[in-house]
Design an enzyme around this catalytic site. Structure first.
Site, PDB file in Angstrom:
ATOM      1  N   HIS A 193       2.487   3.235  -9.176  1.00 37.08           N
ATOM      2  CA  HIS A 193       1.723   1.818  -9.480  1.00 37.08           C
ATOM      3  C   HIS A 193       2.747   1.416 -10.268  1.00 37.08           C
ATOM      4  O   HIS A 193       3.454   0.592 -10.084  1.00 37.08           O
ATOM      5  CB  HIS A 193       0.390   1.703 -10.100  1.00 37.08           C
ATOM      6  N   LEU A 230      10.216 -20.762  -5.855  1.00 36.66           N
ATOM      7  CA  LEU A 230       9.503 -19.568  -4.666  1.00 36.66           C
ATOM      8  C   LEU A 230       7.929 -19.515  -5.311  1.00 36.66           C
ATOM      9  O   LEU A 230       8.117 -19.658  -6.137  1.00 36.66           O
ATOM     10  CB  LEU A 230       9.884 -18.529  -4.604  1.00 36.66           C
ATOM     11  N   ASP A 258       0.987  -1.235  -0.155  1.00 33.09           N
ATOM     12  CA  ASP A 258       0.149  -0.223  -0.413  1.00 33.09           C
ATOM     13  C   ASP A 258       0.862   1.270   0.312  1.00 33.09           C
ATOM     14  O   ASP A 258       2.194   1.378   0.299  1.00 33.09           O
ATOM     15  CB  ASP A 258      -0.533   0.419   1.390  1.00 33.09           C
TER      16      ASP A 258
HETATM   17  C1  IPE Z   1      -5.213  -2.386   0.410  1.00 29.90           C
HETATM   18  O1  IPE Z   1      -5.037  -1.313  -0.126  1.00 29.90           O
HETATM   19  C2  IPE Z   1      -5.041  -3.322  -1.025  1.00 29.90           C
HETATM   20  C3  IPE Z   1      -3.866  -3.521  -2.467  1.00 29.90           C
HETATM   21  C4  IPE Z   1      -2.509  -3.019  -1.698  1.00 29.90           C
HETATM   22  C5  IPE Z   1      -4.261  -4.176  -3.164  1.00 29.90           C
HETATM   23  P1  IPE Z   1      -6.105   0.084  -0.042  1.00 29.90           P
HETATM   24  O2  IPE Z   1      -6.016   0.870  -0.803  1.00 29.90           O
HETATM   25  O3  IPE Z   1      -7.267  -0.652  -1.672  1.00 29.90           O
HETATM   26  O4  IPE Z   1      -6.660  -0.869   1.583  1.00 29.90           O
HETATM   27  P2  IPE Z   1      -8.152   0.744   1.942  1.00 29.90           P
HETATM   28  O5  IPE Z   1      -8.505   1.330   0.855  1.00 29.90           O
HETATM   29  O6  IPE Z   1      -6.808   1.555   2.297  1.00 29.90           O
HETATM   30  O7  IPE Z   1      -7.908   0.325   3.030  1.00 29.90           O
HETATM   31  C1  IPE Z   2      -1.858   0.542  -3.537  1.00 27.84           C
HETATM   32  O1  IPE Z   2      -1.252   1.740  -3.237  1.00 27.84           O
HETATM   33  C2  IPE Z   2      -1.896  -0.238  -4.680  1.00 27.84           C
HETATM   34  C3  IPE Z   2      -3.450  -0.995  -5.190  1.00 27.84           C
HETATM   35  C4  IPE Z   2      -4.421  -0.949  -4.111  1.00 27.84           C
HETATM   36  C5  IPE Z   2      -3.813  -0.953  -6.421  1.00 27.84           C
HETATM   37  P1  IPE Z   2      -2.124   2.672  -3.606  1.00 27.84           P
HETATM   38  O2  IPE Z   2      -3.086   3.058  -4.520  1.00 27.84           O
HETATM   39  O3  IPE Z   2      -3.647   2.224  -2.195  1.00 27.84           O
HETATM   40  O4  IPE Z   2      -2.095   4.270  -2.337  1.00 27.84           O
HETATM   41  P2  IPE Z   2      -2.751   4.762  -1.282  1.00 27.84           P
HETATM   42  O5  IPE Z   2      -2.978   4.035  -0.299  1.00 27.84           O
HETATM   43  O6  IPE Z   2      -3.703   5.806  -2.159  1.00 27.84           O
HETATM   44  O7  IPE Z   2      -1.093   5.813  -1.482  1.00 27.84           O
HETATM   45 MG    MG Z   3      -4.127   2.497  -0.171  1.00 26.01          MG
END
Ligand code: IPE
Ligand code: IPE
Ligand code: MG
Length: 254
Positions: A41, A135, A24
């Protein structure tokens, strides 16, 4: 530096067999630099490569990465479609390298919502690496922990319906055998980057006894050194699974 730590980690028998990572913080990483979220990303992909390399080198059996949750469809349409494109490109670009490195790739989640083109790409990538013995890399895409438990229960209910098993056969072991990670060792360690302390519907069933580690680092900054530090900390944790400390050091009498 991390090379020295990595060598020490290679010598310990206290490494996790199965690590999961909630990757995240990509969006915030990009936005802090005035860039579009999708740049975060893209930058995150380099860290995926790095985590896979460390896990392979340390002979960790299984690494499960949360790439796209069942809730992430709610994001703006342009971000979702860019994520799908990125998923497709990365799969195409990386599969040969994964194969050369003896990595077995599996995508876990409800794949039926993906385009046919992406589903074919996934099937080919999995097939190409299916005989590998290194892995086990699992990428969770359109994955939700509640969905996983539900689909396992549905599979068992169908067996009851067909008379193959009885309702009393629906045990914890049976549910375990039908969840997406059935082929993997139990989850030992779950890491979440990005500063939030929640599981966001990731491996709910599997995390019952996993060690949880929450890092402030945004995923595109999460490097080998930090992963090795977390593994070194893990090696010192006493995992009691409901027992007392004494029971772990003194063998139980018959
Ligand atoms: C969790 O992150 C999902 C992934 C890392 C793929 P999110 O950014 O979607 O989670 P929330 O919305 O903050 O809980
Ligand atoms: C996690 O990073 C990746 C996905 C959920 C695809 P985020 O896109 O949630 O990044 P933040 O949390 O908004 O910074
Ligand atoms: Mg996020």
């Amino acid at each position: 530096m991390s090379d020295q730590l990595k060598t020490q980690l290679m010598l310990t028998d206290k490494l996790p067999h199965h690590i999961a990572i909630i990757m995240d913080g990509n969006g915030r990483w990009a936005q802090r630099q005035g860039k579009h979220r999708v740049m975060g990303h893209k930058a995150g992909v380099n860290r995926v490569r790095e985590a896979v390399k460390v896990a392979s080198e340390l002979k960790i059996q299984s690494l499960t990465l949360f790439a796209f949750s069942s809730e992430n469809w709610q994001r703006p349409a342009d971000e979702v479609s860019l994520l799908m494109e990125l998923f497709f490109t990365v799969l195409s670009r990386e599969v040969n390298k994964l194969n050369r490195n003896n990595v077995r790739l599996k995508i876990i989640g409800d794949l039926s919502r993906f385009s046919e083109k992406l589903q074919n790409k996934i099937a080919k990538a999995e097939d190409k690496t299916s005989k590998n013995t290194g892995l086990m890399l699992n990428v969770a895409a359109n994955y939700g922990g509640r969905w996983d438990i539900t689909q396992s229960c549905i599979a068992l209910a169908k067996k009851v319906e067909l008379g193959e098993i009885s309702a009393d056969d629906i045990t914890e072991d049976a549910i375990n055998e039908h969840i997406c990670t059935a082929h993997l060792p139990p989850l030992d360690l779950m890491i979440r980057t990005g500063g939030d302390c929640r599981i966001s519907n990731f491996l709910l069933w599997q995390s019952a006894y996993a060690e949880l580690h929450f890092s402030q680092t945004l995923w595109p900054d999460f490097d080998e050194q930090e992963l090795c530090n977390i593994l070194a900390d893990f090696a010192h944790i006493e995992r009691r699974f409901g027992c007392t400390s004494e029971q772990l050091t003194t063998p139980l009498k018959e």
